[in-house]
Write a protein that holds these residues in place. Sequence first.
Motif, PDB file in Angstrom:
ATOM      1  N   TRP A  38      -1.612 -19.751  37.726  1.00  0.00           N
ATOM      2  CA  TRP A  38      -2.080 -18.510  38.344  1.00  0.00           C
ATOM      3  C   TRP A  38      -3.587 -18.554  38.510  1.00  0.00           C
ATOM      4  CZ3 TRP A  38       0.951 -14.705  40.299  1.00  0.00           C
ATOM      5  CH2 TRP A  38       2.294 -14.697  39.922  1.00  0.00           C
ATOM      6  N   LYS A  40      -7.024 -16.295  39.915  1.00  0.00           N
ATOM      7  CA  LYS A  40      -7.384 -14.880  39.901  1.00  0.00           C
ATOM      8  C   LYS A  40      -6.977 -14.204  41.203  1.00  0.00           C
ATOM      9  CE  LYS A  40     -11.252 -11.705  39.229  1.00  0.00           C
ATOM     10  NZ  LYS A  40     -12.680 -11.551  38.909  1.00  0.00           N
ATOM     11  N   ARG A  41      -7.146 -14.889  42.348  1.00  0.00           N
ATOM     12  CA  ARG A  41      -6.791 -14.285  43.636  1.00  0.00           C
ATOM     13  C   ARG A  41      -5.293 -13.965  43.700  1.00  0.00           C
ATOM     14  NH1 ARG A  41      -7.643 -19.762  45.535  1.00  0.00           N
ATOM     15  NH2 ARG A  41      -9.777 -19.194  46.072  1.00  0.00           N
ATOM     16  N   ASP A  42      -4.446 -14.781  43.054  1.00  0.00           N
ATOM     17  CA  ASP A  42      -3.005 -14.520  43.031  1.00  0.00           C
ATOM     18  C   ASP A  42      -2.707 -13.240  42.252  1.00  0.00           C
ATOM     19  OD1 ASP A  42      -2.661 -16.970  44.366  1.00  0.00           O
ATOM     20  OD2 ASP A  42      -2.613 -18.052  42.466  1.00  0.00           O
ATOM     21  N   LEU A  44      -4.766 -10.730  41.787  1.00  0.00           N
ATOM     22  CA  LEU A  44      -5.269  -9.589  42.554  1.00  0.00           C
ATOM     23  C   LEU A  44      -4.300  -9.223  43.678  1.00  0.00           C
ATOM     24  CD1 LEU A  44      -9.057 -10.552  42.835  1.00  0.00           C
ATOM     25  CD2 LEU A  44      -8.000  -8.905  41.283  1.00  0.00           C
ATOM     26  N   ARG A  45      -3.781 -10.217  44.355  1.00  0.00           N
ATOM     27  CA  ARG A  45      -2.831  -9.941  45.441  1.00  0.00           C
ATOM     28  C   ARG A  45      -1.565  -9.274  44.906  1.00  0.00           C
ATOM     29  NH1 ARG A  45      -2.517 -14.632  47.155  1.00  0.00           N
ATOM     30  NH2 ARG A  45      -0.620 -15.300  46.099  1.00  0.00           N
ATOM     31  N   GLN A  46      -1.092  -9.750  43.749  1.00  0.00           N
ATOM     32  CA  GLN A  46       0.107  -9.155  43.155  1.00  0.00           C
ATOM     33  C   GLN A  46      -0.163  -7.728  42.711  1.00  0.00           C
ATOM     34  OE1 GLN A  46       3.243 -10.978  42.974  1.00  0.00           O
ATOM     35  NE2 GLN A  46       3.635  -8.794  42.946  1.00  0.00           N
ATOM     36  N   ARG A  48      -2.226  -5.593  44.044  1.00  0.00           N
ATOM     37  CA  ARG A  48      -2.231  -4.728  45.240  1.00  0.00           C
ATOM     38  C   ARG A  48      -0.808  -4.442  45.711  1.00  0.00           C
ATOM     39  NH1 ARG A  48      -6.615  -8.350  46.606  1.00  0.00           N
ATOM     40  NH2 ARG A  48      -8.638  -7.254  46.466  1.00  0.00           N
ATOM     41  N   GLU A  49       0.060  -5.454  45.662  1.00  0.00           N
ATOM     42  CA  GLU A  49       1.457  -5.245  46.064  1.00  0.00           C
ATOM     43  C   GLU A  49       2.150  -4.219  45.177  1.00  0.00           C
ATOM     44  OE1 GLU A  49       3.570  -8.912  46.221  1.00  0.00           O
ATOM     45  OE2 GLU A  49       2.286  -9.802  47.775  1.00  0.00           O
ATOM     46  N   GLU A  53      -5.359  -0.374  42.765  1.00  0.00           N
ATOM     47  CA  GLU A  53      -6.611  -0.479  43.496  1.00  0.00           C
ATOM     48  C   GLU A  53      -7.522  -1.431  42.736  1.00  0.00           C
ATOM     49  OE1 GLU A  53     -10.460   2.261  44.861  1.00  0.00           O
ATOM     50  OE2 GLU A  53      -8.766   3.152  43.769  1.00  0.00           O
ATOM     51  N   ILE A  54      -8.154  -2.363  43.459  1.00  0.00           N
ATOM     52  CA  ILE A  54      -9.007  -3.366  42.825  1.00  0.00           C
ATOM     53  C   ILE A  54     -10.462  -2.935  42.929  1.00  0.00           C
ATOM     54  CG2 ILE A  54      -9.690  -5.787  42.817  1.00  0.00           C
ATOM     55  CD1 ILE A  54      -6.756  -5.228  42.060  1.00  0.00           C
ATOM     56  N   ASP A  79     -12.749 -15.699  42.440  1.00  0.00           N
ATOM     57  CA  ASP A  79     -11.344 -15.493  42.802  1.00  0.00           C
ATOM     58  C   ASP A  79     -10.525 -16.771  42.679  1.00  0.00           C
ATOM     59  OD1 ASP A  79     -11.924 -12.899  43.257  1.00  0.00           O
ATOM     60  OD2 ASP A  79     -11.737 -12.965  45.441  1.00  0.00           O
TER      61      ASP A  79
END
Length: 273
Positions: A38, A40-42, A44-46, A48-49, A53-54, A79
Amino acid sequence: MGFSEGELEYLLDLLKRREDVIQQEREIQAITQSPRNWRKRDILRQAREWGWEIIHRRARHHTQAVLGNLRVTIPGHGDGDCLGIGIAHKVLKELAEPKLRELQLQRQDCSDLLVSFLLSRGISLNSLLESNLLIEQIESLEEQNLKLELKIVETEEAALSLLTEKELENQRLANRIRELAEEQLRVQEIVSRAILDLKRLKHLFDQLQNVVDHLPMPGVRSLLQSYLNKIMSIFETNLPSAGSRKLLPENEQDIYYQEKLPLEDNHGSHRES
Protein backbone atom coordinates in the motif's frame (compact mmCIF):
# COMPACT_ATOMS: atom_id res chain seq x y z
CA MET A 1 -50.33 -18.85 1.83
CA GLY A 2 -49.15 -17.69 -1.63
CA PHE A 3 -47.76 -14.28 -2.57
CA SER A 4 -49.12 -11.92 -5.14
CA GLU A 5 -46.86 -10.79 -7.96
CA GLY A 6 -46.26 -7.43 -6.25
CA GLU A 7 -45.50 -9.06 -2.88
CA LEU A 8 -43.11 -11.51 -4.49
CA GLU A 9 -41.33 -8.67 -6.29
CA TYR A 10 -41.03 -6.76 -3.00
CA LEU A 11 -39.67 -9.83 -1.22
CA LEU A 12 -37.10 -10.50 -3.92
CA ASP A 13 -36.05 -6.84 -3.88
CA LEU A 14 -35.46 -7.00 -0.10
CA LEU A 15 -33.40 -10.18 -0.47
CA LYS A 16 -31.35 -8.63 -3.27
CA ARG A 17 -30.73 -5.46 -1.27
CA ARG A 18 -29.61 -7.52 1.69
CA GLU A 19 -27.29 -9.61 -0.48
CA ASP A 20 -25.82 -6.45 -2.05
CA VAL A 21 -25.12 -5.04 1.40
CA ILE A 22 -23.42 -8.28 2.47
CA GLN A 23 -21.30 -8.26 -0.70
CA GLN A 24 -20.17 -4.69 -0.01
CA GLU A 25 -19.17 -5.69 3.53
CA ARG A 26 -17.11 -8.57 2.17
CA GLU A 27 -15.37 -6.34 -0.35
CA ILE A 28 -14.45 -3.79 2.31
CA GLN A 29 -13.17 -6.49 4.65
CA ALA A 30 -11.10 -7.92 1.81
CA ILE A 31 -9.57 -4.49 1.17
CA THR A 32 -8.67 -3.97 4.84
CA GLN A 33 -6.89 -7.35 4.88
CA SER A 34 -5.25 -7.20 1.45
CA PRO A 35 -1.53 -8.22 1.58
CA ARG A 36 -0.63 -5.88 -1.32
CA ASN A 37 1.94 -3.11 -0.97
CA TRP A 38 0.00 0.00 0.00
CA ARG A 39 1.25 3.45 -0.96
CA LYS A 40 -0.08 6.58 0.67
CA ARG A 41 -1.90 7.61 -2.54
CA ASP A 42 -3.78 4.26 -2.51
CA ILE A 43 -4.94 4.87 1.07
CA LEU A 44 -6.08 8.39 0.19
CA ARG A 45 -8.03 7.20 -2.84
CA GLN A 46 -9.73 4.49 -0.77
CA ALA A 47 -10.60 6.99 1.95
CA ARG A 48 -12.31 9.26 -0.59
CA GLU A 49 -14.30 6.31 -1.96
CA TRP A 50 -15.58 5.64 1.57
CA GLY A 51 -16.69 9.27 1.97
CA TRP A 52 -13.78 10.81 3.85
CA GLU A 53 -12.50 14.34 3.22
CA ILE A 54 -8.71 14.60 2.91
CA ILE A 55 -6.92 17.47 4.62
CA HIS A 56 -3.32 18.04 3.59
CA ARG A 57 -1.30 19.75 6.28
CA ARG A 58 2.14 21.36 6.29
CA ALA A 59 5.11 19.48 4.92
CA ARG A 60 6.27 17.90 8.18
CA HIS A 61 2.80 16.84 9.33
CA HIS A 62 0.81 13.76 8.43
CA THR A 63 -2.30 13.98 6.26
CA GLN A 64 -5.69 13.60 7.95
CA ALA A 65 -8.95 12.09 6.76
CA VAL A 66 -12.08 13.73 8.19
CA LEU A 67 -15.62 12.38 8.33
CA GLY A 68 -17.92 14.42 10.57
CA ASN A 69 -16.35 14.41 14.01
CA LEU A 70 -14.05 11.51 13.12
CA ARG A 71 -10.38 12.01 12.21
CA VAL A 72 -7.89 9.42 11.02
CA THR A 73 -4.18 10.23 10.60
CA ILE A 74 -2.60 8.87 7.42
CA PRO A 75 1.20 8.60 7.84
CA GLY A 76 3.79 9.26 5.14
CA HIS A 77 4.98 12.58 3.74
CA GLY A 78 4.89 11.97 -0.01
CA ASP A 79 1.91 10.39 -1.77
CA GLY A 80 4.28 7.78 -3.20
CA ASP A 81 5.53 6.65 0.23
CA CYS A 82 5.08 2.91 0.77
CA LEU A 83 3.43 2.08 4.12
CA GLY A 84 4.22 -1.02 6.12
CA ILE A 85 1.55 -3.74 5.83
CA GLY A 86 0.67 -3.50 9.55
CA ILE A 87 0.29 0.30 9.48
CA ALA A 88 -1.71 0.15 6.23
CA HIS A 89 -4.16 -2.43 7.64
CA LYS A 90 -4.62 -0.41 10.84
CA VAL A 91 -5.40 2.80 8.92
CA LEU A 92 -7.70 1.02 6.47
CA LYS A 93 -9.71 -0.60 9.29
CA GLU A 94 -10.18 2.79 10.94
CA LEU A 95 -11.29 4.29 7.64
CA ALA A 96 -13.62 1.38 6.91
CA GLU A 97 -15.31 1.30 10.32
CA PRO A 98 -17.98 4.01 9.64
CA LYS A 99 -18.85 2.46 6.28
CA LEU A 100 -19.12 -1.02 7.78
CA ARG A 101 -21.37 0.28 10.58
CA GLU A 102 -23.60 1.90 7.97
CA LEU A 103 -23.79 -1.34 5.98
CA GLN A 104 -24.55 -3.36 9.12
CA LEU A 105 -27.48 -1.04 9.85
CA GLN A 106 -28.70 -1.43 6.26
CA ARG A 107 -28.45 -5.21 6.52
CA GLN A 108 -30.32 -5.20 9.82
CA ASP A 109 -32.96 -2.93 8.30
CA CYS A 110 -33.43 -5.36 5.39
CA SER A 111 -33.69 -8.29 7.82
CA ASP A 112 -36.25 -6.44 9.94
CA LEU A 113 -38.33 -5.61 6.87
CA LEU A 114 -38.21 -9.25 5.78
CA VAL A 115 -39.31 -10.47 9.20
CA SER A 116 -42.07 -7.88 9.40
CA PHE A 117 -43.30 -8.73 5.93
CA LEU A 118 -43.31 -12.50 6.53
CA LEU A 119 -45.05 -12.10 9.90
CA SER A 120 -47.72 -9.97 8.21
CA ARG A 121 -48.27 -12.82 5.79
CA GLY A 122 -48.94 -15.32 8.58
CA ILE A 123 -45.60 -17.16 8.60
CA SER A 124 -44.83 -18.48 12.10
CA LEU A 125 -42.13 -17.01 14.30
CA ASN A 126 -40.50 -20.42 14.73
CA SER A 127 -40.04 -20.69 10.98
CA LEU A 128 -38.52 -17.24 10.91
CA LEU A 129 -36.12 -18.07 13.73
CA GLU A 130 -35.07 -21.24 11.99
CA SER A 131 -34.62 -19.30 8.77
CA ASN A 132 -32.55 -16.61 10.52
CA LEU A 133 -30.42 -19.26 12.18
CA LEU A 134 -29.82 -20.91 8.83
CA ILE A 135 -28.90 -17.53 7.28
CA GLU A 136 -26.46 -16.82 10.09
CA GLN A 137 -24.83 -20.22 9.61
CA ILE A 138 -24.52 -19.60 5.88
CA GLU A 139 -23.03 -16.16 6.49
CA SER A 140 -20.57 -17.60 9.00
CA LEU A 141 -19.46 -20.24 6.50
CA GLU A 142 -19.13 -17.61 3.79
CA GLU A 143 -17.05 -15.42 6.10
CA GLN A 144 -14.78 -18.33 6.95
CA ASN A 145 -14.44 -19.09 3.26
CA LEU A 146 -13.48 -15.47 2.54
CA LYS A 147 -10.83 -15.51 5.26
CA LEU A 148 -9.47 -18.78 3.88
CA GLU A 149 -9.28 -17.31 0.37
CA LEU A 150 -7.43 -14.26 1.70
CA LYS A 151 -5.05 -16.53 3.60
CA ILE A 152 -4.38 -18.55 0.45
CA VAL A 153 -3.67 -15.37 -1.54
CA GLU A 154 -1.39 -14.09 1.22
CA THR A 155 0.49 -17.41 1.33
CA GLU A 156 0.88 -17.48 -2.44
CA GLU A 157 2.23 -13.93 -2.49
CA ALA A 158 4.63 -14.70 0.35
CA ALA A 159 5.86 -17.80 -1.50
CA LEU A 160 6.25 -15.80 -4.71
CA SER A 161 8.16 -13.08 -2.85
CA LEU A 162 10.48 -15.69 -1.30
CA LEU A 163 11.03 -17.34 -4.69
CA THR A 164 11.82 -13.99 -6.29
CA GLU A 165 14.25 -13.18 -3.48
CA LYS A 166 16.02 -16.53 -3.92
CA GLU A 167 16.24 -16.02 -7.69
CA LEU A 168 17.81 -12.59 -7.15
CA GLU A 169 20.23 -14.06 -4.61
CA ASN A 170 21.21 -16.81 -7.06
CA GLN A 171 21.69 -14.22 -9.79
CA ARG A 172 23.92 -12.12 -7.52
CA LEU A 173 25.94 -15.22 -6.66
CA ALA A 174 26.30 -16.15 -10.34
CA ASN A 175 27.42 -12.61 -11.16
CA ARG A 176 29.97 -12.70 -8.34
CA ILE A 177 31.36 -16.05 -9.56
CA ARG A 178 31.65 -14.65 -13.07
CA GLU A 179 33.43 -11.54 -11.75
CA LEU A 180 35.89 -13.70 -9.78
CA ALA A 181 36.56 -15.85 -12.83
CA GLU A 182 37.18 -12.76 -14.98
CA GLU A 183 39.42 -11.32 -12.28
CA GLN A 184 41.38 -14.57 -12.10
CA LEU A 185 41.87 -14.50 -15.88
CA ARG A 186 43.09 -10.90 -15.71
CA VAL A 187 45.55 -11.75 -12.91
CA GLN A 188 46.74 -14.81 -14.83
CA GLU A 189 47.28 -12.69 -17.92
CA ILE A 190 49.26 -10.09 -15.93
CA VAL A 191 51.43 -12.81 -14.36
CA SER A 192 51.99 -14.41 -17.76
CA ARG A 193 53.07 -11.09 -19.25
CA ALA A 194 55.37 -10.41 -16.32
CA ILE A 195 57.02 -13.82 -16.64
CA LEU A 196 57.51 -13.32 -20.37
CA ASP A 197 59.04 -9.87 -19.80
CA LEU A 198 61.41 -11.33 -17.19
CA LYS A 199 62.46 -14.10 -19.55
CA ARG A 200 63.07 -11.59 -22.32
CA LEU A 201 65.10 -9.50 -19.91
CA LYS A 202 67.10 -12.59 -18.96
CA HIS A 203 67.65 -13.23 -22.64
CA LEU A 204 69.07 -9.71 -22.93
CA PHE A 205 71.48 -10.35 -20.04
CA ASP A 206 72.51 -13.62 -21.67
CA GLN A 207 73.49 -11.60 -24.70
CA LEU A 208 75.47 -9.24 -22.45
CA GLN A 209 77.14 -12.30 -20.94
CA ASN A 210 78.22 -13.34 -24.39
CA VAL A 211 79.74 -9.91 -24.97
CA VAL A 212 81.57 -10.00 -21.62
CA ASP A 213 82.91 -13.47 -22.36
CA HIS A 214 84.62 -12.15 -25.47
CA LEU A 215 86.15 -9.01 -23.95
CA PRO A 216 89.96 -8.99 -24.47
CA MET A 217 90.76 -7.22 -21.18
CA PRO A 218 90.68 -9.67 -18.20
CA GLY A 219 90.33 -6.94 -15.53
CA VAL A 220 87.35 -5.31 -17.17
CA ARG A 221 85.84 -8.71 -18.01
CA SER A 222 86.17 -9.83 -14.37
CA LEU A 223 84.57 -6.64 -13.04
CA LEU A 224 81.65 -6.81 -15.44
CA GLN A 225 81.29 -10.54 -14.80
CA SER A 226 80.84 -9.93 -11.07
CA TYR A 227 77.98 -7.49 -11.80
CA LEU A 228 76.38 -9.88 -14.24
CA ASN A 229 76.64 -12.75 -11.76
CA LYS A 230 74.73 -10.73 -9.15
CA ILE A 231 72.03 -9.85 -11.68
CA MET A 232 71.78 -13.43 -12.94
CA SER A 233 71.44 -14.73 -9.37
CA ILE A 234 68.34 -12.57 -9.02
CA PHE A 235 66.81 -14.17 -12.10
CA GLU A 236 67.73 -17.69 -10.99
CA THR A 237 66.10 -17.03 -7.60
CA ASN A 238 62.88 -15.37 -8.84
CA LEU A 239 62.09 -16.87 -12.21
CA PRO A 240 59.48 -19.70 -12.00
CA SER A 241 60.41 -23.29 -12.55
CA ALA A 242 59.83 -25.05 -15.85
CA GLY A 243 56.42 -26.24 -14.63
CA SER A 244 55.28 -22.62 -14.27
CA ARG A 245 55.66 -22.04 -17.99
CA LYS A 246 52.09 -23.27 -18.26
CA LEU A 247 51.08 -19.79 -17.13
CA LEU A 248 52.29 -18.49 -20.47
CA PRO A 249 49.97 -18.65 -23.48
CA GLU A 250 51.31 -21.03 -26.13
CA ASN A 251 52.08 -18.25 -28.61
CA GLU A 252 54.17 -16.40 -25.98
CA GLN A 253 56.06 -19.58 -25.08
CA ASP A 254 56.90 -19.97 -28.76
CA ILE A 255 58.18 -16.37 -28.89
CA TYR A 256 60.38 -17.00 -25.87
CA TYR A 257 61.88 -20.23 -27.22
CA GLN A 258 62.43 -18.72 -30.66
CA GLU A 259 64.43 -15.93 -29.04
CA LYS A 260 66.33 -18.24 -26.70
CA LEU A 261 67.43 -21.06 -29.02
CA PRO A 262 69.92 -19.06 -31.13
CA LEU A 263 71.51 -17.72 -27.97
CA GLU A 264 71.98 -21.19 -26.48
CA ASP A 265 73.50 -22.44 -29.72
CA ASN A 266 75.99 -19.55 -29.79
CA HIS A 267 77.34 -19.40 -26.24
CA GLY A 268 75.74 -22.22 -24.22
CA SER A 269 78.02 -22.31 -21.12
CA HIS A 270 80.33 -19.31 -21.53
CA ARG A 271 79.39 -17.76 -18.20
CA GLU A 272 82.21 -17.45 -15.68
CA SER A 273 81.48 -18.24 -12.06
